[in-house]
Design an enzyme around this catalytic site. Structure first.
Site, PDB file in Angstrom:
ATOM      1  N   ARG A 102       0.883  -1.186   0.000  1.00 36.25           N
ATOM      2  CA  ARG A 102       0.000   0.000   0.000  1.00 36.25           C
ATOM      3  C   ARG A 102       0.908   1.220   0.000  1.00 36.25           C
ATOM      4  O   ARG A 102       1.711   1.413   0.924  1.00 36.25           O
ATOM      5  CB  ARG A 102      -0.889   0.001   1.245  1.00 36.25           C
ATOM      6  CG  ARG A 102      -1.550   1.340   1.485  1.00 36.25           C
ATOM      7  CD  ARG A 102      -2.641   1.301   2.516  1.00 36.25           C
ATOM      8  NE  ARG A 102      -3.820   0.645   1.987  1.00 36.25           N
ATOM      9  CZ  ARG A 102      -5.030   0.738   2.530  1.00 36.25           C
ATOM     10  NH1 ARG A 102      -5.228   1.445   3.626  1.00 36.25           N
ATOM     11  NH2 ARG A 102      -6.067   0.112   1.998  1.00 36.25           N
ATOM     12  N   HIS A 129      -7.523   0.882  -6.361  1.00 36.60           N
ATOM     13  CA  HIS A 129      -7.684   0.002  -5.193  1.00 36.60           C
ATOM     14  C   HIS A 129      -8.346  -1.301  -5.656  1.00 36.60           C
ATOM     15  O   HIS A 129      -9.510  -1.574  -5.353  1.00 36.60           O
ATOM     16  CB  HIS A 129      -8.532   0.714  -4.139  1.00 36.60           C
ATOM     17  CG  HIS A 129      -8.427   0.134  -2.761  1.00 36.60           C
ATOM     18  ND1 HIS A 129      -7.638  -0.964  -2.461  1.00 36.60           N
ATOM     19  CD2 HIS A 129      -9.026   0.498  -1.588  1.00 36.60           C
ATOM     20  CE1 HIS A 129      -7.753  -1.235  -1.164  1.00 36.60           C
ATOM     21  NE2 HIS A 129      -8.596  -0.375  -0.622  1.00 36.60           N
ATOM     22  N   GLN A 132     -10.121  -3.812  -3.098  1.00 33.70           N
ATOM     23  CA  GLN A 132     -11.410  -3.341  -2.605  1.00 33.70           C
ATOM     24  C   GLN A 132     -12.507  -3.621  -3.625  1.00 33.70           C
ATOM     25  O   GLN A 132     -13.595  -4.097  -3.284  1.00 33.70           O
ATOM     26  CB  GLN A 132     -11.340  -1.832  -2.312  1.00 33.70           C
ATOM     27  CG  GLN A 132     -12.650  -1.239  -1.837  1.00 33.70           C
ATOM     28  CD  GLN A 132     -13.066  -1.746  -0.469  1.00 33.70           C
ATOM     29  OE1 GLN A 132     -12.303  -1.705   0.475  1.00 33.70           O
ATOM     30  NE2 GLN A 132     -14.296  -2.241  -0.339  1.00 33.70           N
ATOM     31  N   ASP A 219     -17.069   7.437  -1.248  1.00 34.83           N
ATOM     32  CA  ASP A 219     -15.783   7.354  -0.539  1.00 34.83           C
ATOM     33  C   ASP A 219     -15.503   8.747   0.033  1.00 34.83           C
ATOM     34  O   ASP A 219     -16.152   9.734  -0.339  1.00 34.83           O
ATOM     35  CB  ASP A 219     -14.687   6.918  -1.538  1.00 34.83           C
ATOM     36  CG  ASP A 219     -13.323   6.718  -0.893  1.00 34.83           C
ATOM     37  OD1 ASP A 219     -13.254   6.569   0.341  1.00 34.83           O
ATOM     38  OD2 ASP A 219     -12.317   6.728  -1.629  1.00 34.83           O
ATOM     39  N   CYS A 259     -16.281   1.855   0.824  1.00 36.22           N
ATOM     40  CA  CYS A 259     -15.061   1.091   1.090  1.00 36.22           C
ATOM     41  C   CYS A 259     -14.626   1.206   2.552  1.00 36.22           C
ATOM     42  O   CYS A 259     -13.913   0.342   3.046  1.00 36.22           O
ATOM     43  CB  CYS A 259     -13.942   1.555   0.160  1.00 36.22           C
ATOM     44  SG  CYS A 259     -13.634   3.326   0.245  1.00 36.22           S
ATOM     45  N   ARG A 287     -13.708  -8.430   1.838  1.00 45.17           N
ATOM     46  CA  ARG A 287     -12.288  -8.165   1.578  1.00 45.17           C
ATOM     47  C   ARG A 287     -11.481  -9.422   1.881  1.00 45.17           C
ATOM     48  O   ARG A 287     -10.576  -9.807   1.154  1.00 45.17           O
ATOM     49  CB  ARG A 287     -11.775  -7.009   2.467  1.00 45.17           C
ATOM     50  CG  ARG A 287     -12.323  -5.631   2.136  1.00 45.17           C
ATOM     51  CD  ARG A 287     -11.845  -5.124   0.787  1.00 45.17           C
ATOM     52  NE  ARG A 287     -10.394  -5.100   0.667  1.00 45.17           N
ATOM     53  CZ  ARG A 287      -9.610  -4.116   1.120  1.00 45.17           C
ATOM     54  NH1 ARG A 287     -10.134  -3.057   1.692  1.00 45.17           N
ATOM     55  NH2 ARG A 287      -8.296  -4.160   0.948  1.00 45.17           N
TER      56      ARG A 287
HETATM   57  N1  NVA Z   1      -9.816   6.963  -1.219  1.00 42.21           N
HETATM   58  C1  NVA Z   1      -9.461   6.437   0.073  1.00 42.21           C
HETATM   59  C2  NVA Z   1      -9.729   4.980   0.127  1.00 42.21           C
HETATM   60  C3  NVA Z   1      -9.450   4.330   1.438  1.00 42.21           C
HETATM   61  C4  NVA Z   1      -9.724   2.877   1.452  1.00 42.21           C
HETATM   62  C5  NVA Z   1      -7.994   6.728   0.347  1.00 42.21           C
HETATM   63  O1  NVA Z   1      -7.179   6.585  -0.571  1.00 42.21           O
HETATM   64  O2  NVA Z   1      -7.668   7.137   1.455  1.00 42.21           O
HETATM   65  N1   CP Z   2     -11.139   0.021   2.548  1.00 39.97           N
HETATM   66  C1   CP Z   2      -9.873  -0.095   2.966  1.00 39.97           C
HETATM   67  O1   CP Z   2      -8.940  -0.330   2.178  1.00 39.97           O
HETATM   68  O2   CP Z   2      -9.716   0.056   4.302  1.00 39.97           O
HETATM   69  P1   CP Z   2      -8.339   0.227   5.092  1.00 39.97           P
HETATM   70  O3   CP Z   2      -7.788   1.574   4.686  1.00 39.97           O
HETATM   71  O4   CP Z   2      -8.740   0.171   6.532  1.00 39.97           O
HETATM   72  O5   CP Z   2      -7.415  -0.868   4.696  1.00 39.97           O
END
Ligand code: NVA
Ligand code: CP
Length: 302
Positions: A102, A129, A132, A219, A259, A287
């Site tokens: 990540r 993502h 997800q 989101d 998400c 997930r």
């Molecule tokens: N758009 C959000 C998704 C988190 C799962 C982020 O990138 O923080």
């Molecule tokens: N939706 C998601 O990816 O959650 P986290 O940021 O908690 O991993």
């Protein structure tokens, strides 16, 4: 399938095959049937951003598959002190059987795959993502039984989630509509691909986007790494919210997905969130199952 870097790398058949395996693994898990398909395998998990779901579902998933997972915070790895990703990839490839990462830049994920010699899984970048959205597709198919004739509408920032939902939705044959401000649209190449390959619209009018939708998705207004833009984004995104008023124009059986983490009162009202909490938390659970399917496809079926 050698990696999961972005959904556009997968064919529709490959996505369906992951969803089918995810359903099977979920069934087995619920019925106490062990599936130690990754015994002796180790997944490294590199996190340059926070996570609840991704971290815990990958770690638990590896355990349930009979393998191990190592949490590797970038604060502790030498990568956080500037060791090149090319070197990190080549070193970790000699210890691990797969890496979930990540991070911010999609290029970093692509580079890990280019220089390493083990499967790489994208656990979220600023661009997309995919994990997800595999869970989202699994949840939609579980509830609606088929993707045929469905309209998926995403309301909010044209961010990583929007990009992956467009690709996943179109690949599964759904109509996809994005309701977002003109200055925060999804990736232009993805939008062009979607228009060329399916039924796709992007409009600042969220009521037009949500009209007759079977799935409404949203989101956060400010993603990880955009915290300093929060005030400015609040001004732009005010009104880009899933509310009862928006639900009223959607299909009467419309699902709501998120998400997570969710910011009630911003991208979704507390009322809509709670009314659809069962769907949203089933999505979060999925997930685990969807990622276990990805892990099996990448790490076991070799
Ligand atoms: N758009 C959000 C998704 C988190 C799962 C982020 O990138 O923080
Ligand atoms: N939706 C998601 O990816 O959650 P986290 O940021 O908690 O991993």
């Amino acid at each position: 399938m050698n990696h999961l870097l972005k959904l556009s790398d997968l064919s529709s058949d490959e996505i369906v095959s992951i969803l089918n395996l995810a359903d099977q693994l979920k069934y087995e898990r619920k019925n106490g049937i062990a599936h130690p398909l990754l015994a002796g395998k180790t997944l490294g998990m590199i996190f340059q951003k926070s996570s609840t779901r991704t971290r815990v579902s990958f770690e638990t998933g590896m355990y349930q598959l009979g393998g191990n997972a190592l949490f590797l915070s970038s604060r502790d790895l030498q990568i956080g002190r500037g060791e090149p990703v090319q070197d990190t990839a080549r070193v970790l490839s000699r210890y691990l059987d797969g890496i979930m990462i990540r991070t911010f830049e999609q290029q970093e994920v692509e580079d890990l795959a280019k220089y390493g010699s083990i499967p790489i899984i994208n656990g979220l970048t600023d661009y997309c993502h995919p994990c997800q959205v595999l869970a989202d597709l699994m949840t939609i198919r579980e509830q609606k039984h088929s993707f045929k004739g469905l309209k998926l509408a995403f309301i909010g920032d044209g961010n990583n989630m929007a990009n992956s939902l467009i690709v996943g939705g179109i690949k599964m044959g759904m109509e996809v509509a994005i309701g977002c401000p003109e200055t925060y649209q999804p990736d232009p190449e993805i939008m062009k691909w979607a228009s060329d390959n399916g039924k796709f619209t992007c409009t600042p009018d969220i009521f037009a986007a949500a009209k007759d939708a079977d799935v409404l998705y949203t989101d956060v207004w400010a993603s990880m790494g955009q915290e300093e833009e929060f005030k400015e984004r609040c001004k732009v995104f005010t009104g880009y919210q899933i509310s009862d008023k928006l639900m009223a124009v959607a299909h009467p059986d419309c699902m709501v997905l998120h998400c997570l983490p969710a910011h009630r009162g911003e991208e979704i009202t507390a009322e809509v969130f709670e009314a659809h909490a069962d769907e949203i938390f089933e999505e979060a659970e999925n997930r685990l199952h969807a990622q276990k399917a990805v892990l099996v496809k990448l790490l076991a079926e070799k």
